[in-house]
Design a protein around this motif. Sequence first.
Motif, PDB file in Angstrom:
ATOM      1  N   ARG A 154      70.625  48.476  -4.886  1.00 18.34           N
ATOM      2  CA  ARG A 154      71.147  47.720  -4.732  1.00 18.34           C
ATOM      3  C   ARG A 154      72.594  47.547  -5.082  1.00 18.34           C
ATOM      4  O   ARG A 154      73.700  46.668  -5.037  1.00 18.34           O
TER       5      ARG A 154
ATOM      6  N   GLN B 221      72.700  50.652  -1.434  1.00 16.26           N
ATOM      7  CA  GLN B 221      73.200  51.686  -0.702  1.00 16.26           C
ATOM      8  C   GLN B 221      73.108  52.950  -0.953  1.00 16.26           C
ATOM      9  O   GLN B 221      72.473  53.142  -1.776  1.00 16.26           O
TER      10      GLN B 221
ATOM     11  N   PHE C 251      74.733  44.511  -4.016  1.00 18.96           N
ATOM     12  CA  PHE C 251      74.597  43.788  -2.501  1.00 18.96           C
ATOM     13  C   PHE C 251      73.313  43.347  -2.697  1.00 18.96           C
ATOM     14  O   PHE C 251      72.284  43.506  -3.050  1.00 18.96           O
TER      15      PHE C 251
ATOM     16  N   SER D 178      82.000  51.249  -0.445  1.00 16.99           N
ATOM     17  CA  SER D 178      80.438  51.575  -0.057  1.00 16.99           C
ATOM     18  C   SER D 178      79.568  52.161   0.884  1.00 16.99           C
ATOM     19  O   SER D 178      80.443  51.496   2.387  1.00 16.99           O
TER      20      SER D 178
ATOM     21  N   VAL E  18      75.686  55.121  -8.249  1.00 16.04           N
ATOM     22  CA  VAL E  18      74.576  54.014  -7.641  1.00 16.04           C
ATOM     23  C   VAL E  18      73.164  53.829  -7.233  1.00 16.04           C
ATOM     24  O   VAL E  18      72.490  55.666  -7.328  1.00 16.04           O
TER      25      VAL E  18
ATOM     26  N   SER F 151      76.076  50.693   3.164  1.00 15.62           N
ATOM     27  CA  SER F 151      75.060  50.183   3.013  1.00 15.62           C
ATOM     28  C   SER F 151      73.845  51.543   3.695  1.00 15.62           C
ATOM     29  O   SER F 151      73.919  52.318   4.328  1.00 15.62           O
TER      30      SER F 151
ATOM     31  N   ALA G 144      80.839  56.123  -2.081  1.00 13.00           N
ATOM     32  CA  ALA G 144      81.237  54.993  -2.714  1.00 13.00           C
ATOM     33  C   ALA G 144      82.762  54.776  -3.723  1.00 13.00           C
ATOM     34  O   ALA G 144      82.857  56.237  -4.449  1.00 13.00           O
TER      35      ALA G 144
END
Length: 76
Positions: free
Chosen positions: A45, A18, A14, A66, A42, A68, A23
């Motif tokens: 990113r 995150q 991403f 996910s 996670v 952010s 997730a």
Amino acid sequence: ASLGQAPAQVVLTFTADQLPVGAAVVVSDASGTDRADGVPVVAGRTVTQALEPGLPAGSYTVQWRSVSGDGHPVEG
């Protein structure tokens, strides 16, 4: 994408970090069976989802969700 062999994992990258909550990654084969192995990890990113070993050749669909760093859920 078409791959010569099955990957061991799916890595989603991403543009922002995150949060390590909420997730989810589902990797479905043609019959709709989820071939993900365990829970997604996670780290900054990236969200990484291990796959079952020895996946047969075929088509797979990846669905993900996910959260952010600003707390907004994203999915695709």
